[in-house]
Scaffold this motif. Structure first.
Motif, PDB file in Angstrom:
ATOM      1  N   ALA A 244      26.693  18.019   2.217  1.00  0.00           N
ATOM      2  CA  ALA A 244      27.349  19.082   1.472  1.00  0.00           C
ATOM      3  C   ALA A 244      28.001  20.041   2.455  1.00  0.00           C
ATOM      4  O   ALA A 244      27.392  20.433   3.450  1.00  0.00           O
ATOM      5  CB  ALA A 244      26.352  19.826   0.583  1.00  0.00           C
TER       6      ALA A 244
ATOM      7  N   GLN B 224      30.849  17.406  -1.526  1.00  0.00           N
ATOM      8  CA  GLN B 224      29.485  16.876  -1.560  1.00  0.00           C
ATOM      9  C   GLN B 224      29.530  15.368  -1.739  1.00  0.00           C
ATOM     10  O   GLN B 224      30.221  14.861  -2.625  1.00  0.00           O
ATOM     11  CB  GLN B 224      28.678  17.514  -2.683  1.00  0.00           C
ATOM     12  CG  GLN B 224      27.213  17.054  -2.712  1.00  0.00           C
ATOM     13  CD  GLN B 224      26.389  17.795  -3.750  1.00  0.00           C
ATOM     14  OE1 GLN B 224      26.935  18.508  -4.577  1.00  0.00           O
ATOM     15  NE2 GLN B 224      25.082  17.637  -3.707  1.00  0.00           N
TER      16      GLN B 224
ATOM     17  N   SER C 142      22.405  13.004   1.387  1.00  0.00           N
ATOM     18  CA  SER C 142      23.431  13.852   0.806  1.00  0.00           C
ATOM     19  C   SER C 142      24.059  14.712   1.894  1.00  0.00           C
ATOM     20  O   SER C 142      23.377  15.180   2.799  1.00  0.00           O
ATOM     21  CB  SER C 142      22.852  14.749  -0.295  1.00  0.00           C
ATOM     22  OG  SER C 142      21.933  15.664   0.247  1.00  0.00           O
TER      23      SER C 142
ATOM     24  N   LYS D  83      34.787  22.923  -1.360  1.00  0.00           N
ATOM     25  CA  LYS D  83      33.429  22.396  -1.410  1.00  0.00           C
ATOM     26  C   LYS D  83      33.493  20.873  -1.520  1.00  0.00           C
ATOM     27  O   LYS D  83      34.227  20.332  -2.330  1.00  0.00           O
ATOM     28  CB  LYS D  83      32.665  22.976  -2.607  1.00  0.00           C
ATOM     29  CG  LYS D  83      32.456  24.478  -2.527  1.00  0.00           C
ATOM     30  CD  LYS D  83      31.749  24.995  -3.764  1.00  0.00           C
ATOM     31  CE  LYS D  83      31.415  26.473  -3.641  1.00  0.00           C
ATOM     32  NZ  LYS D  83      32.619  27.309  -3.419  1.00  0.00           N
TER      33      LYS D  83
ATOM     34  N   THR E 230      26.886  12.010  -2.063  1.00  0.00           N
ATOM     35  CA  THR E 230      25.499  11.681  -2.369  1.00  0.00           C
ATOM     36  C   THR E 230      25.330  10.174  -2.455  1.00  0.00           C
ATOM     37  O   THR E 230      26.124   9.486  -3.113  1.00  0.00           O
ATOM     38  CB  THR E 230      25.059  12.311  -3.705  1.00  0.00           C
ATOM     39  OG1 THR E 230      25.254  13.718  -3.650  1.00  0.00           O
ATOM     40  CG2 THR E 230      23.598  12.019  -3.980  1.00  0.00           C
TER      41      THR E 230
END
Length: 794
Positions: free
Chosen positions: A466, A478, A464, A476, A480
């Motif tokens: 971030a 992110q 992951s 933001k 995964t």
């Protein structure tokens, strides 16, 4: 701290000198060189006249520069005192290792030995603090003149950096290595030592709140079982003031306006490997609000018009935060009313007899001061606009000190910076101010690698990434990737918190997952695309509107595909699998109200959520899904025990066609404890077939109590008790005629569960161990008496 030299020297006079000798040699030379100047009173009064000045030993510093610093010229008459001043000027210039001034008839001879050039700076032995961080601590600079005094100062600075990191026994030894061409390498040899941990934090003078409760307030923590992984259990002297302020804020928010910390004592253990820290405090009496009124000193402003905005009521425990919130409301209302420069100041009057505080909000006209500009420094990554949008004021607006303080708190809350200071100074005129913002960036990204194993999903890896401040724009991001033999997931989540420069958050979520349903004999493939907008609608309320596209397919497990004779699906599940991939396209919203943001009482809070999704805007499905949740929490027994009550439910109203199990409500332990996922509700039963079908409706009430167990705090263990009651029911729009067995639980009774919990604070997260027993259940339910989960908060 002594220093020694190694390596060949360029000159015989510089052979094998240590830095200490460099410093000591200067003092010796001073005594020898000026001895002729002041051996006796009559010599000190002697005058000299030199027709020639000869300078020896200088290579890097020119003759004219040396004469300028010495302030001596040929043909000039000088006194002994002036010669002594010339020596002091040259020695204090930081350019020379040694200096001597010798009169020889009408010639003045100045002999100098230049300090070497600093070729390279290195750190050895440091593991706790990286080279890049230590380089910011020292003042010695490569390619400049080496200064022994600065090297000693740098060693002390490095030791202080380790002290601030809890390593009080750290030692730093600066050493030099001689190179050719009058150069040296400077090496700081570092012995880091062990952490000096805080063995115990105690408080003296507290009667209302226990040591255990107050220790939860402090940023500094006692050493616990995971002392090797937790850095907050080291003693840092600079953190004491912050902890004292935390204690002060805690008591003030609960009405103890006279609370103060008398002293903080830190004592080393006998083995000098730990600290005992004691806070000596005085709590005082708790005060509540008495009379609350509004007075206007501005003729054009009516106090009555603003009185209804005040939320404080008599009898409520006093809190300065509540007062500040009321003042902010009043001033915001003034801006909406077009009243500039209106200021609200609280006047507090104590009533010692009944322990109340009367608060009068005085409306007055403030000074006519405007914001000239906002200067931002130190943001090497974060864009200026990210910081500027934390201010409600812009250039040319009236200056409001309270708003500037609030903006400073918002900047710190971004968590993008190590430090953030906001100050106001006078501008180009007395009616203008300049807002200075000084920040220091810190890393905001993380890259995590992990592995996993479970009986259901097998062995897998998880990666992951971030970034909380993507490209310095405050966004933001992110990513995964999670793979296992029975479960794969690929996800992207992006959030723009300030769309169009407003308090409007835009987010988009893309997620693809292939999972094995451990509770049923089918697998799923799910693709979701979900853009959303979120914005405030009140002080405590916020709304999210969203569009959701979903492609969801139920597929037969690999075992069944490999061996059709191993078919274990019931008729209803098989008919849902036969539908193949089904898409849904829906519009939805969620309203969230949270009093913890600006609640009047810090010991209680309420959360309310209500959301709906309307499918049928394209896609194959048409339904309305409604969910709601309300949570109330209260701290009792001087905040030692937490009580919490939760009520949540949902309803699915299906339109055309039949719904599938994956569309209906299936409850897990996070909603209803004491049962496996899908363990209650409608099921299809026949021989080996035991398929949970989910329900169109669910309702669950949960009641929790959390309390200390009386164990040492370093164990990080607390206890809890719970009682859950709930049910899942309803199979409207389900093809029950295709069932190969009996369908049970379409209108089952409410289940009741009691249990005990153990909460354990660990470095990987707060773990929760639940031991439960169903008091009332159906025969076909799948109960679960023990489970371990990550603890969640409402």
């Amino acid at each position: 701290m002594g220093l020694r030299t190694t390596g060949a020297t360029r000159r015989n006079r510089a052979t094998s000198k240590t830095l200490v000798k460099l410093l000591q040699g200067s003092a010796v030379c001073a005594l020898v060189s000026v001895a002729w100047v002041a051996p006796a009173t009559q010599v000190a009064a002697q005058d000299y006249r030199f027709s020639t000045v000869v300078i020896n030993g200088n290579e890097r510093v020119g003759d004219s520069a040396i004469l300028a610093r010495a302030k001596i010229r040929g043909g000039q008459t000088v006194t002994g005192g002036q010669l002594n001043d010339a020596y002091q000027n040259l020695q204090g210039s930081g350019l020379f290792e040694t200096v001597s001034i010798t009169p020889q008839g009408d010639t003045l001879v100045i002999d100098v030995v230049e300090l070497p050039t600093l070729n390279r700076v290195r750190f050895e032995g440091n593991k706790r603090i990286k080279d890049e961080v230590l380089a910011q601590v020292i003042g010695s600079t490569e390619r400049k003149v080496f200064n022994p005094a600065q090297a000693e100062k740098d060693a002390a600075g490095i030791a202080e950096a380790y002290s601030n990191d809890g390593r009080l026994s750290a030692r730093v030894q600066p050493r030099i290595i001689r190179r050719d061409q009058n150069r040296v390498d400077l090496v700081f040899e570092i012995f880091e030592g062990d952490n000096i941990e805080i063995e115990r934090i105690s408080l003296v003078g507290n009667r209302v709140y226990s040591d255990r409760r107050l220790r939860r307030v402090l940023g500094t923590k006692q050493a616990g079982l995971f002392r090797r992984l937790v850095k907050r259990d080291t003693f840092v002297e600079g953190r004491v003031e912050a902890d004292k302020q935390m204690l002060r804020d805690f008591y003030l928010s609960r009405g103890y306006v006279d609370m103060r910390t008398e002293a903080v004592n830190a004592e080393l253990t006998r083995e000098r490997d730990g600290y005992f820290v004691a806070y000596n405090i005085t709590e005082g009496q708790q005060f509540k609000f008495g009379k609350v009124s509004v007075v206007s000193e501005m003729p054009e402003v009516s106090a009555d018009a603003y009185r209804e905005i005040i939320k404080i009521r008599p009898g409520v425990v006093y809190s300065p935060t509540v007062v500040e919130n009321d003042i902010a409301r009043l001033e915001r209302q003034a801006i909406r009313d077009g009243v500039d420069f209106m200021r609200v100041e609280p006047r507090v009057e104590r009533n010692e007899r009944d322990l109340t505080l009367d608060v009068t909000y005085v409306i007055s006209r403030g000074e006519r001061i405007f914001v000239e500009r906002i200067d931002i420094e130190g943001n090497t990554t974060t864009l200026d606009q990210v910081i500027r949008r934390q201010f409600d004021s812009v250039e040319g607006d009236p200056f409001n000190p309270r708003e500037i303080r609030a903006a400073a708190e918002r900047i710190r809350a971004l968590n993008y910076f190590e430090t953030a200071e906001v100050n106001a100074r006078e501008g180009s005129s007395g009616e203008q101010v300049v807002i200075d913002v000084d920040v220091e960036e810190k890393p905001t990204g993380s890259l995590n690698f992990g592995g996993s194993f479970s009986n259901n999903d097998g062995i897998g890896v998880a990666i992951s990434f971030a970034e909380e401040n993507f490209l310095g724009r405050g966004q933001k991001l992110q990513l995964t990737v999670s793979t296992a033999s029975e479960a794969n997931r690929y996800g992207l989540n992006f959030v723009e918190p300030s769309l169009l420069g407003r308090d409007l958050s835009f987010g988009i979520q893309l997620d693809y997952a292939e999972t094995d349903s451990s509770y049923a004999s089918y697998d799923t493939k799910r693709l979701i695309a979900l853009p959303s907008l979120s914005f405030p609608v009140s002080e405590n309320g916020r709304v999210q509107v969203r569009y959701t596209y979903q492609d969801l397919e139920m597929v037969e497990t690999d075992d069944i595909v490999a061996d059709p004779a191993a078919q274990t699906n019931g008729g209803i599940i098989q008919s849902e699998i036969d539908q193949g991939a089904v898409t849904s396209s829906s519009l939805g919203y969620t309203y969230r109200y949270d009093t913890r943001l600006t609640g009047l009482d810090p010991t209680s809070g309420v959360l309310f959520e209500f959301g709906q999704d309307f499918a049928g805007v394209g896609g194959d499905s048409e339904y309305i899904k409604t969910t709601a949740k309300v949570v109330a929490e209260r701290l009792i027994f001087n905040e030692e025990v937490t009580l919490r009550a939760t009520l949540e439910g949902g309803a699915l109203s299906w339109g055309n066609g039949n719904s599938r199990t994956v569309d209906r409500f299936l409850l897990g332990s996070s909603v209803m404890r004491g049962f496996e996922f899908g363990g209650i509700g409608p099921r299809e039963l026949s021989g080996d077939i035991d398929d949970p079908l989910g329900g169109n409706y669910y309702l669950v009430a949960r009641f929790d109590a959390e309390f200390p167990l009386g164990l040492p705090e370093e164990y990080g263990l607390t206890g809890g008790a719970f009682y859950d009651v709930g049910n899942v029911w309803g199979l409207n729009n389900v093809d029950t005629a295709s069932a190969s067995g009996s369908v049970v639980g379409e209108s089952g009774s409410f289940r009741h569960v009691v249990g005990l919990s153990v909460f354990w604070e660990t470095p990987v997260g707060p773990l929760q161990f639940n031991f439960s027993q169903a008091l009332k259940k159906e025969d076909y339910d799948q109960d679960q008496n023990f489970e371990v989960t990550l603890r969640t908060t409402f």
